[in-house]
Design a protein around this motif. Structure first.
Motif, PDB file in Angstrom:
ATOM      1  N   CYS A  31       1.056  -1.534   0.516  1.00  0.00           N
ATOM      2  CA  CYS A  31      -0.455   0.010  -0.511  1.00  0.00           C
ATOM      3  C   CYS A  31       1.089   1.380  -0.020  1.00  0.00           C
ATOM      4  CB  CYS A  31      -0.936   0.145   0.928  1.00  0.00           C
ATOM      5  SG  CYS A  31      -2.059   1.688   1.263  1.00  0.00           S
ATOM      6  N   SER A  32       2.071   1.190   0.826  1.00  0.00           N
ATOM      7  CA  SER A  32       2.377   2.884   1.093  1.00  0.00           C
ATOM      8  C   SER A  32       3.573   2.747  -0.237  1.00  0.00           C
ATOM      9  CB  SER A  32       3.624   2.989   2.238  1.00  0.00           C
ATOM     10  OG  SER A  32       4.341   1.307   2.044  1.00  0.00           O
ATOM     11  N   GLN A  36      -1.000   3.921  -2.829  1.00  0.00           N
ATOM     12  CA  GLN A  36      -0.724   5.199  -1.762  1.00  0.00           C
ATOM     13  C   GLN A  36      -0.318   5.736  -2.853  1.00  0.00           C
ATOM     14  OE1 GLN A  36      -0.024   5.621   1.952  1.00  0.00           O
ATOM     15  NE2 GLN A  36      -1.163   7.915   2.491  1.00  0.00           N
ATOM     16  N   PHE A  39      -2.607   6.733  -5.717  1.00  0.00           N
ATOM     17  CA  PHE A  39      -3.926   7.501  -4.770  1.00  0.00           C
ATOM     18  C   PHE A  39      -3.913   8.370  -4.608  1.00  0.00           C
ATOM     19  CE2 PHE A  39      -6.911   8.273  -1.964  1.00  0.00           C
ATOM     20  CZ  PHE A  39      -7.911   8.006  -1.720  1.00  0.00           C
ATOM     21  N   ASP A  40      -2.558   9.353  -3.854  1.00  0.00           N
ATOM     22  CA  ASP A  40      -2.682  10.867  -3.571  1.00  0.00           C
ATOM     23  C   ASP A  40      -2.566  10.968  -4.160  1.00  0.00           C
ATOM     24  OD1 ASP A  40      -2.707   9.788  -0.976  1.00  0.00           O
ATOM     25  OD2 ASP A  40      -0.579  10.211  -0.615  1.00  0.00           O
ATOM     26  N   GLY A  48      -8.491  12.204   0.564  1.00  0.00           N
ATOM     27  CA  GLY A  48      -8.954  10.185   1.108  1.00  0.00           C
ATOM     28  C   GLY A  48      -9.212   9.666   0.586  1.00  0.00           C
ATOM     29  N   GLU A  85     -12.424   5.134  -0.745  1.00  0.00           N
ATOM     30  CA  GLU A  85     -11.135   5.578   0.329  1.00  0.00           C
ATOM     31  C   GLU A  85      -9.957   4.667   0.065  1.00  0.00           C
ATOM     32  OE1 GLU A  85     -11.863   5.125   4.400  1.00  0.00           O
ATOM     33  OE2 GLU A  85     -14.333   5.875   4.038  1.00  0.00           O
ATOM     34  N   LEU A  86      -8.949   5.028   0.063  1.00  0.00           N
ATOM     35  CA  LEU A  86      -7.381   4.442  -0.087  1.00  0.00           C
ATOM     36  C   LEU A  86      -7.850   2.923   0.081  1.00  0.00           C
ATOM     37  CD1 LEU A  86      -4.393   4.162  -0.928  1.00  0.00           C
ATOM     38  CD2 LEU A  86      -4.074   4.746   1.263  1.00  0.00           C
ATOM     39  N   LYS A  87      -8.254   2.131   0.883  1.00  0.00           N
ATOM     40  CA  LYS A  87      -8.391   0.767   2.030  1.00  0.00           C
ATOM     41  C   LYS A  87      -9.516   0.438   0.603  1.00  0.00           C
ATOM     42  CE  LYS A  87     -12.272   1.839   4.498  1.00  0.00           C
ATOM     43  NZ  LYS A  87     -13.586   1.030   4.303  1.00  0.00           N
ATOM     44  N   HIS A  90      -6.739  -0.349  -2.363  1.00  0.00           N
ATOM     45  CA  HIS A  90      -5.773  -0.995  -2.027  1.00  0.00           C
ATOM     46  C   HIS A  90      -6.105  -2.885  -2.135  1.00  0.00           C
ATOM     47  CE1 HIS A  90      -3.927  -3.527   1.140  1.00  0.00           C
ATOM     48  NE2 HIS A  90      -2.437  -3.248  -0.140  1.00  0.00           N
TER      49      HIS A  90
END
Length: 311
Positions: A31-32, A36, A39-40, A48, A85-87, A90
């Motif tokens: 994810c990181s 992410q 996504f960002d 978010g 959302e990010l989750k 992911h």
């Protein structure tokens, strides 16, 4: 040591498989490291959450079909908030990369799964006369001006013929012309050492292909086939119709009956269209098979057995 600036398909698959086996570190940090940052990049208001349009932008930037991106968004938006959302993102991308469940409803996140026989799946070639005959046949199809050598304008003429026969608008014509010029610059007018040519004779054409197909550069043959396919399949639907295939074949002077016959051979599931996998199966077989009974041996027309000395 400097990182590699480009990675071919086979190496990418092997490298990712190797990373997945190294204690799960990649999956834990996926994810990181991967999700992410992208996504960002599309989360313009930094709340978010991303909209359907932003998710589509994210996925299509990786060449995912826009319709598949929209379908995935609907599957993930279980609360019908019209935002993810990010989750959520992911979960989708991680499942694609780390799941081996062939029933997953996210398995086509980046489009229909590739299932054609790839260049690296073929054995090394012995370069028998039959193989050389196929390469000479291809050369003479591409030699539109019949000069005994290929030049950039041959590919411009093929592109123009595709645009005219397909009644393409200006935008689609630009896509086709760009693809044809890429084929000339990246695959035809260059050898394995990176030397570029203003023109390529039949002898040089065969020699350069011999230098490529039994080396790490053989994946370039598959990329060339992909570029030809995309020059015809300009609507992004993943397949080409009989008329689109005729347009391509007639662009290099293949007769309609001959084109229709090969279309039927390539269309293995007989649904009236040729998918990317079907096209690449035929394309790779043409370059990497020395089977004289192959159904794809006439992909560029009847195979020339002996070349002319003046070529």
């Amino acid at each position: 040591q400097r990182p590699t600036t480009q990675v071919n398909e086979g190496d990418l698959v092997l490298n990712f498989a190797k990373a997945c086996k190294q204690g799960g570190a990649l999956e834990q940090n996926f994810c990181s490291l991967f999700v992410q940052p992208f996504f960002d990049a599309v989360d313009e208001d930094c709340d978010g959450k991303i909209t359907n349009m932003q998710f589509r932008l994210l996925m299509t930037s990786f060449k995912a079909p826009s319709n598949e991106a929209d379908l995935t968004f609907k599957k993930l938006d279980t609360k019908r908030t019209m935002k993810l959302e990010l989750k959520d993102v992911h979960h989708a991308i991680a499942e694609y990369f780390f799941s081996e469940d062939n029933k997953s409803n996210l398995k086509q996140l980046w489009g229909v799964l590739v299932s054609y026989k790839r260049p690296e799946d073929f054995p090394q070639l012995d370069f028998k006369p039959f193989w050389e005959g196929k390469m000479r046949t291809m050369f003479r199809r591409l030699d539109i001006k019949q000069r005994g050598k290929l030049q950039c304008d041959d590919f411009i003429l093929i592109g123009r013929a595709l645009a005219q026969r397909g009644h393409l608008d200006k935008k689609k014509t630009h896509v086709v012309m760009k693809a044809m010029l890429n084929i000339w610059v990246k695959f035809i007018a260059v050898d394995k050492d990176g030397r570029h040519y203003a023109h390529v004779t039949e002898k040089e054409f065969v020699h350069n292909l011999r230098e490529m197909v039994n080396t790490e550069f053989r994946y370039e043959i598959g990329q060339m086939g992909w570029t030809f396919f995309k020059a015809v399949e300009i609507d992004g639907n993943g397949s080409i119709s009989l008329q689109e295939y005729r347009n391509l074949q007639e662009a290099w002077n293949v007769g309609r009956d001959e084109a229709d016959g090969m279309f039927k051979v390539i269309d293995t599931d007989k649904d009236g269209k040729v998918t990317f996998d079907e096209y690449l199966n035929a394309w790779c077989d043409y370059f990497f098979s020395e089977d004289t009974n192959s159904p794809y041996k006439s992909f560029f027309g009847p195979v020339i057995v002996r070349h002319q000395d003046n070529r």
